[in-house]
Scaffold this motif. Sequence first.
Motif, short mmCIF file in Angstrom:
data_model
loop_
_atom_site.label_atom_id
_atom_site.label_comp_id
_atom_site.label_asym_id
_atom_site.label_seq_id
_atom_site.Cartn_x
_atom_site.Cartn_y
_atom_site.Cartn_z
N UNK A 144 15.34 43.51 40.31
CA UNK A 144 15.82 42.29 40.93
C UNK A 144 17.05 41.75 40.21
N UNK A 145 16.99 41.68 38.89
CA UNK A 145 18.14 41.17 38.13
C UNK A 145 19.34 42.10 38.28
N UNK A 146 19.11 43.41 38.27
CA UNK A 146 20.21 44.36 38.45
C UNK A 146 20.87 44.16 39.81
N UNK A 147 20.07 43.94 40.85
CA UNK A 147 20.63 43.72 42.18
C UNK A 147 21.43 42.43 42.24
N UNK A 148 20.90 41.38 41.60
CA UNK A 148 21.61 40.09 41.59
C UNK A 148 22.93 40.20 40.82
N UNK A 153 28.73 40.05 41.10
CA UNK A 153 30.03 40.63 40.74
C UNK A 153 30.84 40.98 41.99
N UNK A 154 30.17 41.45 43.05
CA UNK A 154 30.88 41.83 44.27
C UNK A 154 31.38 40.62 45.04
N UNK A 159 36.65 42.29 42.44
CA UNK A 159 35.70 43.28 41.92
C UNK A 159 34.69 43.62 42.99
N UNK A 160 34.21 44.87 42.95
CA UNK A 160 33.22 45.31 43.93
C UNK A 160 32.37 46.41 43.31
N UNK A 186 37.88 42.58 29.39
CA UNK A 186 37.65 41.32 30.09
C UNK A 186 36.74 41.53 31.30
N UNK A 187 36.97 42.63 32.03
CA UNK A 187 36.14 42.92 33.20
C UNK A 187 34.70 43.20 32.79
N UNK A 188 34.51 44.00 31.73
CA UNK A 188 33.16 44.28 31.26
C UNK A 188 32.48 43.02 30.73
N UNK A 189 33.25 42.20 30.03
CA UNK A 189 32.68 40.95 29.50
C UNK A 189 32.17 40.06 30.63
N UNK A 190 32.87 40.07 31.77
CA UNK A 190 32.43 39.26 32.90
C UNK A 190 31.08 39.75 33.44
N UNK A 191 30.91 41.06 33.56
CA UNK A 191 29.66 41.61 34.06
C UNK A 191 28.51 41.31 33.09
#
Length: 226
Positions: A144-148, A153-154, A159-160, A186-191
Amino acid sequence: MSPNRDRGQNRDQGQIRDPGQDRAPGQNRAPAPNRARMSRGRGIIQQLVLLISLVLLWLMLWDSITVVTVVTGIVLAFIVTRVFYLPPIVLSGRFNVWHAAVFGLWFLYSVLHASIEVAWYAFRRKAVGAGSVIACDLRTSSDLVLTLIADTASLIPGSIIIDSDRAMGMLYLHFLDCDSEEKLRKAKAQVYYIEELLIRTLGSHRDLAALRARPDPLNETEGGRS
Protein backbone atom coordinates in the motif's frame (compact mmCIF):
# COMPACT_ATOMS: atom_id res chain seq x y z
CA MET A 1 -0.44 -49.26 44.48
CA SER A 2 -1.26 -49.13 40.79
CA PRO A 3 -0.80 -45.96 38.71
CA ASN A 4 -4.54 -45.87 37.91
CA ARG A 5 -5.39 -45.81 41.60
CA ASP A 6 -2.88 -42.95 42.15
CA ARG A 7 -4.49 -40.85 39.44
CA GLY A 8 -7.90 -41.54 40.94
CA GLN A 9 -6.71 -40.38 44.35
CA ASN A 10 -5.35 -37.15 42.85
CA ARG A 11 -8.73 -36.39 41.33
CA ASP A 12 -10.44 -37.17 44.61
CA GLN A 13 -8.12 -34.77 46.45
CA GLY A 14 -9.26 -31.89 44.20
CA GLN A 15 -6.18 -31.58 42.03
CA ILE A 16 -6.98 -29.96 38.68
CA ARG A 17 -5.10 -31.12 35.62
CA ASP A 18 -4.23 -28.77 32.78
CA PRO A 19 -6.19 -29.79 29.67
CA GLY A 20 -3.14 -28.84 27.63
CA GLN A 21 -1.24 -31.78 29.13
CA ASP A 22 -3.35 -34.22 27.10
CA ARG A 23 -2.82 -32.24 23.89
CA ALA A 24 -0.36 -33.50 21.33
CA PRO A 25 2.82 -31.41 21.07
CA GLY A 26 2.00 -30.09 17.58
CA GLN A 27 -1.66 -29.41 18.27
CA ASN A 28 -2.59 -25.71 18.52
CA ARG A 29 -5.27 -24.27 20.68
CA ALA A 30 -8.46 -23.01 19.12
CA PRO A 31 -8.45 -19.24 18.47
CA ALA A 32 -10.06 -17.13 21.14
CA PRO A 33 -13.52 -15.77 20.26
CA ASN A 34 -12.41 -12.17 20.85
CA ARG A 35 -9.46 -12.60 18.49
CA ALA A 36 -11.72 -14.11 15.82
CA ARG A 37 -14.15 -11.20 16.14
CA MET A 38 -11.27 -8.71 15.88
CA SER A 39 -10.01 -10.45 12.72
CA ARG A 40 -13.46 -10.32 11.13
CA GLY A 41 -13.86 -6.68 12.14
CA ARG A 42 -10.49 -5.75 10.70
CA GLY A 43 -11.33 -7.58 7.47
CA ILE A 44 -14.56 -5.61 7.15
CA ILE A 45 -12.70 -2.34 7.69
CA GLN A 46 -10.15 -3.27 5.03
CA GLN A 47 -12.94 -4.06 2.57
CA LEU A 48 -14.63 -0.72 3.29
CA VAL A 49 -11.37 1.15 2.75
CA LEU A 50 -10.90 -0.63 -0.59
CA LEU A 51 -14.48 0.11 -1.68
CA ILE A 52 -14.21 3.78 -0.73
CA SER A 53 -10.86 4.08 -2.54
CA LEU A 54 -12.31 2.59 -5.73
CA VAL A 55 -15.31 4.91 -5.57
CA LEU A 56 -13.04 7.93 -5.13
CA LEU A 57 -10.93 6.78 -8.08
CA TRP A 58 -14.09 6.49 -10.19
CA LEU A 59 -15.16 10.02 -9.22
CA MET A 60 -11.72 11.40 -10.09
CA LEU A 61 -11.86 9.72 -13.50
CA TRP A 62 -15.23 11.35 -14.24
CA ASP A 63 -14.21 14.64 -12.56
CA SER A 64 -17.78 14.98 -11.37
CA ILE A 65 -19.68 14.26 -8.17
CA THR A 66 -23.30 13.46 -8.91
CA VAL A 67 -25.80 10.88 -7.76
CA VAL A 68 -25.23 8.87 -10.94
CA THR A 69 -21.42 8.81 -10.66
CA VAL A 70 -21.53 7.94 -6.95
CA VAL A 71 -24.05 5.11 -7.42
CA THR A 72 -22.26 3.68 -10.47
CA GLY A 73 -18.95 3.93 -8.60
CA ILE A 74 -20.33 1.94 -5.67
CA VAL A 75 -21.81 -0.70 -7.98
CA LEU A 76 -18.60 -1.06 -10.01
CA ALA A 77 -16.45 -1.16 -6.86
CA PHE A 78 -18.62 -3.94 -5.44
CA ILE A 79 -18.42 -5.91 -8.72
CA VAL A 80 -14.65 -5.50 -8.98
CA THR A 81 -14.03 -6.66 -5.42
CA ARG A 82 -16.36 -9.66 -5.81
CA VAL A 83 -15.64 -10.84 -9.37
CA PHE A 84 -11.95 -10.10 -9.92
CA TYR A 85 -9.15 -11.47 -7.78
CA LEU A 86 -7.35 -8.76 -5.83
CA PRO A 87 -4.47 -9.23 -3.40
CA PRO A 88 -5.40 -8.36 0.18
CA ILE A 89 -4.60 -4.83 1.35
CA VAL A 90 -2.79 -5.11 4.65
CA LEU A 91 -3.33 -2.05 6.83
CA SER A 92 -0.83 -1.10 9.50
CA GLY A 93 -3.50 -0.22 12.05
CA ARG A 94 -2.01 3.22 12.73
CA PHE A 95 -2.65 6.70 11.31
CA ASN A 96 -0.91 9.90 12.40
CA VAL A 97 -3.05 12.98 11.80
CA TRP A 98 -0.17 15.45 12.21
CA HIS A 99 2.08 13.77 9.64
CA ALA A 100 -0.94 13.37 7.32
CA ALA A 101 -1.46 17.15 7.45
CA VAL A 102 2.25 17.75 6.78
CA PHE A 103 2.11 15.37 3.83
CA GLY A 104 -1.01 17.05 2.42
CA LEU A 105 0.45 20.56 2.65
CA TRP A 106 3.78 19.46 1.19
CA PHE A 107 2.01 17.69 -1.68
CA LEU A 108 -0.08 20.76 -2.55
CA TYR A 109 3.02 22.98 -2.49
CA SER A 110 5.02 20.52 -4.62
CA VAL A 111 2.27 20.22 -7.24
CA LEU A 112 1.94 24.03 -7.48
CA HIS A 113 5.69 24.62 -7.60
CA ALA A 114 6.31 21.86 -10.15
CA SER A 115 3.41 23.04 -12.33
CA ILE A 116 4.86 26.54 -12.53
CA GLU A 117 8.34 25.14 -13.21
CA VAL A 118 7.17 22.83 -16.03
CA ALA A 119 5.08 25.64 -17.55
CA TRP A 120 8.16 27.88 -17.51
CA TYR A 121 10.03 25.30 -19.61
CA ALA A 122 7.66 26.06 -22.50
CA PHE A 123 8.42 29.81 -22.48
CA ARG A 124 12.10 30.11 -21.62
CA ARG A 125 14.66 30.24 -24.40
CA LYS A 126 17.00 27.73 -22.82
CA ALA A 127 16.41 24.17 -23.97
CA VAL A 128 15.06 21.68 -21.49
CA GLY A 129 17.72 19.32 -20.17
CA ALA A 130 17.59 15.64 -20.91
CA GLY A 131 15.39 13.49 -18.73
CA SER A 132 16.68 10.60 -16.65
CA VAL A 133 15.35 7.34 -15.29
CA ILE A 134 16.21 6.82 -11.63
CA ALA A 135 15.92 3.78 -9.40
CA CYS A 136 14.95 4.22 -5.76
CA ASP A 137 15.59 1.45 -3.24
CA LEU A 138 12.67 1.98 -0.87
CA ARG A 139 12.64 1.17 2.83
CA THR A 140 9.00 0.15 3.11
CA SER A 141 7.77 -3.43 2.85
CA SER A 142 4.11 -2.43 2.42
CA ASP A 143 2.41 -2.77 -0.96
CA LEU A 144 0.00 0.00 0.00
CA VAL A 145 2.73 2.48 0.92
CA LEU A 146 4.72 1.59 -2.22
CA THR A 147 1.64 2.24 -4.36
CA LEU A 148 0.96 5.55 -2.64
CA ILE A 149 4.58 6.62 -3.20
CA ALA A 150 4.32 5.81 -6.91
CA ASP A 151 0.98 7.63 -7.24
CA THR A 152 2.19 10.70 -5.36
CA ALA A 153 5.41 10.99 -7.39
CA SER A 154 3.47 10.60 -10.66
CA LEU A 155 0.94 13.30 -9.71
CA ILE A 156 3.72 15.86 -9.27
CA PRO A 157 4.43 17.37 -12.72
CA GLY A 158 7.83 16.50 -14.18
CA SER A 159 7.99 12.95 -12.87
CA ILE A 160 6.22 9.71 -13.71
CA ILE A 161 6.49 6.11 -12.53
CA ILE A 162 7.56 3.70 -15.27
CA ASP A 163 8.15 0.44 -13.40
CA SER A 164 8.32 -1.15 -9.98
CA ASP A 165 9.87 -4.24 -8.46
CA ARG A 166 7.65 -5.33 -5.58
CA ALA A 167 9.94 -8.14 -4.43
CA MET A 168 13.02 -5.90 -4.21
CA GLY A 169 11.14 -2.76 -3.13
CA MET A 170 12.41 -0.74 -6.10
CA LEU A 171 10.69 2.10 -7.94
CA TYR A 172 11.81 3.33 -11.36
CA LEU A 173 10.79 6.86 -12.29
CA HIS A 174 11.43 9.24 -15.17
CA PHE A 175 12.23 12.84 -14.25
CA LEU A 176 12.16 15.79 -16.63
CA ASP A 177 15.24 18.02 -16.91
CA CYS A 178 17.46 15.72 -14.86
CA ASP A 179 20.83 15.76 -16.62
CA SER A 180 23.29 16.37 -13.79
CA GLU A 181 24.42 14.62 -10.65
CA GLU A 182 22.90 17.35 -8.49
CA LYS A 183 19.50 17.04 -10.18
CA LEU A 184 19.63 13.25 -9.88
CA ARG A 185 20.20 13.48 -6.15
CA LYS A 186 17.41 16.05 -5.85
CA ALA A 187 14.98 13.76 -7.70
CA LYS A 188 15.86 10.77 -5.50
CA ALA A 189 15.63 12.91 -2.37
CA GLN A 190 12.08 13.86 -3.35
CA VAL A 191 11.01 10.21 -3.68
CA TYR A 192 12.62 9.26 -0.36
CA TYR A 193 10.97 12.25 1.33
CA ILE A 194 7.56 11.12 0.01
CA GLU A 195 8.28 7.68 1.41
CA GLU A 196 9.25 9.11 4.79
CA LEU A 197 6.10 11.22 5.04
CA LEU A 198 3.85 8.29 4.13
CA ILE A 199 5.57 5.90 6.53
CA ARG A 200 5.20 8.39 9.36
CA THR A 201 1.56 8.87 8.40
CA LEU A 202 0.32 5.29 8.04
CA GLY A 203 3.32 2.97 7.88
CA SER A 204 3.63 -0.10 10.08
CA HIS A 205 6.00 -0.40 13.02
CA ARG A 206 8.23 -2.49 10.77
CA ASP A 207 8.38 0.39 8.27
CA LEU A 208 9.19 2.83 11.06
CA ALA A 209 12.04 0.58 12.21
CA ALA A 210 13.36 0.44 8.63
CA LEU A 211 13.12 4.23 8.46
CA ARG A 212 15.24 4.55 11.60
CA ALA A 213 17.72 1.98 10.29
CA ARG A 214 18.09 3.80 6.94
CA PRO A 215 17.52 7.50 7.65
CA ASP A 216 19.45 8.70 4.58
CA PRO A 217 19.48 6.25 1.63
CA LEU A 218 21.35 8.76 -0.56
CA ASN A 219 24.48 8.46 1.58
CA GLU A 220 24.51 4.68 1.73
CA THR A 221 27.21 2.57 0.16
CA GLU A 222 27.03 2.08 -3.57
CA GLY A 223 24.97 -0.91 -4.62
CA GLY A 224 22.05 -0.66 -2.22
CA ARG A 225 21.43 -1.04 1.46
CA SER A 226 24.32 -0.92 3.85
